[in-house]
Design a protein around this motif. Structure first.
Motif, PDB file in Angstrom:
ATOM      1  N   HIS A 182       7.350   1.321  -8.005  1.00 41.28           N
ATOM      2  CA  HIS A 182       6.983   0.037  -8.592  1.00 41.28           C
ATOM      3  C   HIS A 182       7.931  -1.089  -8.156  1.00 41.28           C
ATOM      4  O   HIS A 182       7.510  -2.231  -8.019  1.00 41.28           O
ATOM      5  CB  HIS A 182       6.980   0.145 -10.119  1.00 41.28           C
ATOM      6  CG  HIS A 182       5.890   1.028 -10.630  1.00 41.28           C
ATOM      7  ND1 HIS A 182       5.851   1.510 -11.922  1.00 41.28           N
ATOM      8  CD2 HIS A 182       4.781   1.530 -10.019  1.00 41.28           C
ATOM      9  CE1 HIS A 182       4.779   2.253 -12.082  1.00 41.28           C
ATOM     10  NE2 HIS A 182       4.121   2.285 -10.947  1.00 41.28           N
ATOM     11  N   GLN A 233       0.829  -1.210   0.000  1.00 41.34           N
ATOM     12  CA  GLN A 233       0.000   0.000   0.000  1.00 41.34           C
ATOM     13  C   GLN A 233       0.865   1.263   0.000  1.00 41.34           C
ATOM     14  O   GLN A 233       0.592   2.216  -0.746  1.00 41.34           O
ATOM     15  CB  GLN A 233      -0.928  -0.016   1.221  1.00 41.34           C
ATOM     16  CG  GLN A 233      -1.995  -1.105   1.154  1.00 41.34           C
ATOM     17  CD  GLN A 233      -2.734  -1.281   2.476  1.00 41.34           C
ATOM     18  OE1 GLN A 233      -2.321  -0.749   3.504  1.00 41.34           O
ATOM     19  NE2 GLN A 233      -3.829  -2.050   2.452  1.00 41.34           N
ATOM     20  N   LEU A 254       2.632   1.672  -3.378  1.00 45.79           N
ATOM     21  CA  LEU A 254       1.687   2.156  -4.386  1.00 45.79           C
ATOM     22  C   LEU A 254       1.438   3.656  -4.222  1.00 45.79           C
ATOM     23  O   LEU A 254       1.376   4.406  -5.215  1.00 45.79           O
ATOM     24  CB  LEU A 254       0.365   1.383  -4.282  1.00 45.79           C
ATOM     25  CG  LEU A 254       0.368  -0.043  -4.847  1.00 45.79           C
ATOM     26  CD1 LEU A 254      -0.915  -0.773  -4.468  1.00 45.79           C
ATOM     27  CD2 LEU A 254       0.526  -0.013  -6.376  1.00 45.79           C
ATOM     28  N   VAL A 263       6.788  -2.297  -4.780  1.00 41.96           N
ATOM     29  CA  VAL A 263       5.527  -3.043  -4.939  1.00 41.96           C
ATOM     30  C   VAL A 263       5.836  -4.457  -5.406  1.00 41.96           C
ATOM     31  O   VAL A 263       5.309  -5.446  -4.869  1.00 41.96           O
ATOM     32  CB  VAL A 263       4.580  -2.343  -5.937  1.00 41.96           C
ATOM     33  CG1 VAL A 263       3.341  -3.212  -6.178  1.00 41.96           C
ATOM     34  CG2 VAL A 263       4.162  -0.976  -5.433  1.00 41.96           C
ATOM     35  N   TYR A 281       4.494  -5.458 -11.786  1.00 38.35           N
ATOM     36  CA  TYR A 281       5.212  -4.269 -11.315  1.00 38.35           C
ATOM     37  C   TYR A 281       6.724  -4.395 -11.528  1.00 38.35           C
ATOM     38  O   TYR A 281       7.408  -3.383 -11.719  1.00 38.35           O
ATOM     39  CB  TYR A 281       4.873  -4.004  -9.850  1.00 38.35           C
ATOM     40  CG  TYR A 281       3.532  -3.327  -9.695  1.00 38.35           C
ATOM     41  CD1 TYR A 281       3.410  -1.947  -9.828  1.00 38.35           C
ATOM     42  CD2 TYR A 281       2.380  -4.068  -9.457  1.00 38.35           C
ATOM     43  CE1 TYR A 281       2.174  -1.321  -9.709  1.00 38.35           C
ATOM     44  CE2 TYR A 281       1.137  -3.451  -9.340  1.00 38.35           C
ATOM     45  CZ  TYR A 281       1.047  -2.081  -9.463  1.00 38.35           C
ATOM     46  OH  TYR A 281      -0.165  -1.451  -9.358  1.00 38.35           O
TER      47      TYR A 281
END
Length: 890
Positions: A614, A606, A609, A617, A647
């Motif tokens: 990326h 979270q 993001l 993530v 990602y």
């Protein structure tokens, strides 16, 4: 067929040597061959049916036989096989594990000749010394220590002798410069990197030193240890103990004086005699492009310079600018004339400064200033580095700086090395010159500041690429290791932020290459200073936490993560918090706190993001996928995997993509989806190959080979496993090498080759016991006990079975423990002891109840008294064992 083409049978294969295009059976293959691939193939087809050693191919194509260069050869052969098409490529280029390759094809028509390679400089003089040293190296009765003053030519003699021995025996040469190694940890890092060792799983100094010991025990070439006089007594004792273990290697070391802590046979190297000195000076004058010099002037020069090769070469370079009588007069005026007195000469030789001090006055102001500035470098440097240090990095002064470099090279005070990473030649100051210039540097701060700026500017982008999985970038970083260490040490007090940045790059190198246990101390010194920006302090704490997690120091790990979280929250940056929560999740997962780990990974996703990071993530999703797979939430794990891949592709993080593919391959294997697992492993292999990560590629090859073996595709499995074995041997991944040996033993058993299978299993089990890999020792021991039963060696089989059961119990592997009991059932029945067999079977059933496993149920069914003959029964059980996985990455 044109003169630039090769036609090879079977296939037939048509190769266009100019364009690198390959056609098989008239169909053009995808991709083209690079010149190095063609050069490898040229040498192979020129010697059909003959075993071509790794060293011979490396010498023929790259002119470099060092162990670390073999990754280039493995990659070239892998590309050739792929372009020729599998399995044809593996058929044409067969691997002889641990030895080399054999070309099995037939060439229709003679191949065009390969272009000649440049030859090395001639080695002039020292025939008697060379003869003595070669006899020492060939009898291999312990290390030889070349002793002599600075500039006397110890390194040149040692490396030339090593090269000759290497050519005679087709063995590798390992050269380790200890010029900046002072302490025992310095020696460990320097020798480990010189051997090309990767020690990322090392958890202690003792195990790291043990890995080097294992590598040296396996070394069958020549080891050169240069500049031993720099090392302290503790480091020397470590080197001496290693050399005592290297029974198969020839060892030569150099030092300015005898070092009692290093046990070796000393060989005193005196300055050259008149004849050798004259020959060397004449050769050097000719090489420098000078006019022929009168013999009497040469004799005068050699006597003035005391027969020191370094001084003679520099004198030869000056003769291109100064007439010989004038140079003699200059040297006499500088006070060297008195050195014809033997007592004065002996005193002079005790100081390395005297080897170059006389030439200092002959250099102009710019040349002296350049040497002073470059003396702060600890490792060989590039022309670009010289231009930055001596031209200020200004484009309009680049030509001026390179012209200055050319003058210094012509004067032989800067020497050229072999090409390094990327084919770029690097330069080095002879140690006597570097020390002289370093001592003459009145105020080193300015030169050290410029040096630090250059090193960090070059290493920061390399570290970024290495973190994403770039093996070439990591190899480039390794060439800067000594200079990064210098930046770190010089900056700790006066520039803490710079010290922290250098420490993070050093930590990346140690994390990927090892020795891993040095990380904690390095990062502890770098962190916690108020002058360091918060985000940098967080990165230092996280890197330290990763080291502590691997070392198993839970209390210190918890404190480091709490400190990282406190700093991250004070910064208020979600990107920084995402990194912290990802690290906390990994720590919780290793400690078995699944719920907390899952919560941390979800938080990390979270926050990453929200920050648009990326890469974080992708890595948090990959970690979450691993967690979900472990707790059998397969569908959720697969979803997390796909998200990680998505990602990782956005961030171009190929390392994360490769790890995610390894996770999903295991998911498919557990679900019995072998085609999907094979596809995932194939993609992982390609990624590691593209990144140039030899160790990871070897592991992927081993895993794919194990899967192909399990599915009965023996012809495809064999080259995969053989290549993996060679790669693991080159990277000294001893544990992974043993696992591949076990897989190759299973392959031999499938073919009915029991003797070779037994030899491989014994070798693998011995290695696993030595390094403490009890998990795989249990599996290997169980397979070996089955084979011994089939061969009728019941007593030995039961002993091996007992060892396997004990090792399985130690690591808590209930499944393998049950199988070990089942094998004991077979052995007791073969002994004619039905009561003991029944007791073992009941114990196996009880253990199986506590360890539900479909494969164990199959094993129980097989051993419950069904009338199978021994061979069929063993094959069936082996297939069950294979499904449990002898995979380095499982």
């Amino acid at each position: 067929m044109s003169a630039s083409s090769l036609l090879i049978h079977p296939g037939p294969v048509l190769l266009d040597l100019e364009r690198g295009v390959v056609s098989v059976n008239g169909v053009r293959q995808e991709g083209t061959l690079e010149p190095m691939h063609i050069a490898v193939l040229r040498h192979c087809v020129a010697h059909p049916g003959r075993l071509l050693s790794y060293e011979e191919l490396l010498e023929a194509v790259w002119g470099d036989t060092e162990a670390r260069a073999r990754s280039k050869l493995f990659k070239a052969v892998s590309v050739l096989r792929a372009r020729l098409g599998r399995p044809l490529g593996a058929q044409l280029l067969r691997t002889r594990p641990g030895k080399g390759y054999v070309f099995t094809g037939v060439v229709l028509g003679a191949p065009p000749p390969a272009p000649p390679r440049e030859t090395a400089d001639r080695f002039v003089g020292r025939a008697a010394d060379m003869d003595r040293l070669l006899r020492r190296l060939q009898d291999a009765a312990g290390p030889t220590l070349l002793v002599g003053p600075g500039g006397v030519g110890k390194t040149r003699l040692a490396t030339e002798a090593a090269r000759l021995v290497s050519m005679q025996r087709a063995r590798p040469v390992v050269f380790v410069s200890l010029v900046e190694a002072r302490t025992r940890p310095d020696v460990l890092v320097t020798v480990a990197h010189g051997l090309g060792l990767r020690m990322t799983t090392t958890s202690s100094a003792a195990r790291a030193e043990g890995r080097v010991t294992d590598a040296l025990r396996a070394l069958s070439g020549v080891l050169v240890l240069d500049n031993l006089e720099q090392v302290d007594e503790d480091g020397l004792r470590l080197l001496s103990s290693w050399c005592a273990e290297a029974q198969g290697a020839s060892i030569v070391a150099t030092s300015r004086f005898v070092v009692p802590a290093f046990e070796a046979r000393p060989l005193q190297l005196e300055p050259m005699g008149d004849d050798d000195a004259l020959a060397l000076l004449g050769e050097a004058v000719a090489a420098a492009g000078g006019e022929p010099v009168d013999r009497s002037a040469l004799v005068a020069l050699t006597r003035l310079l005391g027969g020191l090769p370094l001084a003679l070469r520099m004198a030869a370079s000056h003769l291109a600018f100064i007439p010989a009588p004038q140079l003699v007069a200059l040297l006499q005026a500088s006070g060297l004339g008195a050195l014809t007195d033997p007592a004065a000469s002996a005193a002079r030789h005790r100081s390395p400064r005297a080897a170059v001090g006389w030439t200092w006055a002959l250099l102009d102001e710019d040349e002296r200033a350049a040497l002073l500035r470059m003396s702060v470098f600890r490792a060989p440097f590039t022309p670009e580095a010289f231009a930055h240090m001596c031209g200020g990095g200004e484009p309009d002064r680049l030509g001026e700086a390179l012209g200055l470099l050319g003058r210094l090279r012509r004067r032989c005070v800067v020497l050229e090395e072999r090409p390094s990473v990327g084919g770029q030649r690097r330069l080095i100051l002879p140690e006597a010159i570097r020390q002289f210039a370093r001592d003459a540097l009145d105020d080193p701060a300015v030169a050290e500041e410029r040096h630090a700026t250059f090193i960090l500017s070059r290493c920061a982008p390399l570290a970024e690429r290495a973190e994403l999985g770039g093996a070439e970038a990591l190899a480039s970083l390794l060439t800067h290791y000594a200079d990064l260490q210098a930046v770190f040490e010089r900056s700790l007090d006066r520039a803490p932020e710079r010290a922290a940045r250098a420490a993070l790059i050093l930590a990346l190198i140690l994390e990927r290459q090892g020795p891993f246990h040095l990380l904690d101390g390095l990062l502890e010194r770098a962190g916690g200073q108020a002058e360091v920006p918060t985000d940098l302090q967080v990165r230092v704490q996280l890197s330290r936490a990763a080291a502590l997690r691997r070392l198993g120091h839970r209390d210190a790990l918890g404190r480091a993560l709490l400190e990282a979280e406190r700093l991250a929250r004070s910064s208020g940056a979600p990107k920084v918090l995402a990194r912290v929560h990802n690290a906390q999740g990994l720590a919780a997962l290793e400690q078995g706190h699944v719920a907390r780990a899952e919560s941390c990974f979800v938080q990390a996703i979270q926050e990453a993001l929200a920050a648009g990071d990326h890469r974080q993530v992708a890595r948090a999703c990959a970690n979450l996928s691993l967690l979900l797979r472990r707790v059998q939430r397969v569908d959720e794990a697969m979803e997390a995997h796909h998200r990680a891949m998505e990602y990782a592709e956005r961030a171009d993080d190929r390392l994360c993509m490769a790890r995610a593919l390894g996770n999903v391959a295991n998911l498919h294997l557990h679900a019995g989806r072998f085609l999907e697992a094979r596809a995932a492993l194939g993609r992982e292999l390609v990624l590691h190959h593209e990144m140039g990560d030899l160790v990871a590629e070897a592991r992927a090859r081993a895993n794919l080979g194990a899967l192909l073996l399990e599915q009965g595709h023996l012809e495809e499995a064999e080259p995969m496993l053989s290549d993996a074995l060679d790669m693991h041997r080159m990277s000294r991944s001893v544990g992974a090498e043993a696992i591949v040996q076990t897989n190759l033993a299973l392959l031999e058993l499938e073919r009915g080759h029991h003797a070779s299978a037994q030899a491989r299993l014994l070798d693998a089990l011995e290695t696993q016991e030595r390094i403490g890999d009890h998990k795989h020792a249990a599996l290997t021991g169980m397979i070996l006990s089955l084979l011994l039963l089939e061969l009728g060696a019941t007593r030995e089989a039961l002993r091996c079975c007992a060892l396997a059961r004990a090792r399985a119990d130690e690591v808590g592997d209930g499944g393998v423990g049950v199988f070990a009991r089942l094998v004991e059932v077979l052995g007791r029945r073969a002994q004619g002891a039905p009561g003991e067999a029944e007791a073992a079977l009941q114990d196996a059933r009880a253990r199986a109840g506590a360890t539900p496993d479909e494969e164990i149920a199959q094993g129980l069914a097989l051993l419950a008294g069904q009338p199978l003959d021994v061979s069929a029964r063993t094959t069936a059980v082996l297939r069950v064992l294979a499904r449990r996985g002898c995979r380095p990455g499982s």
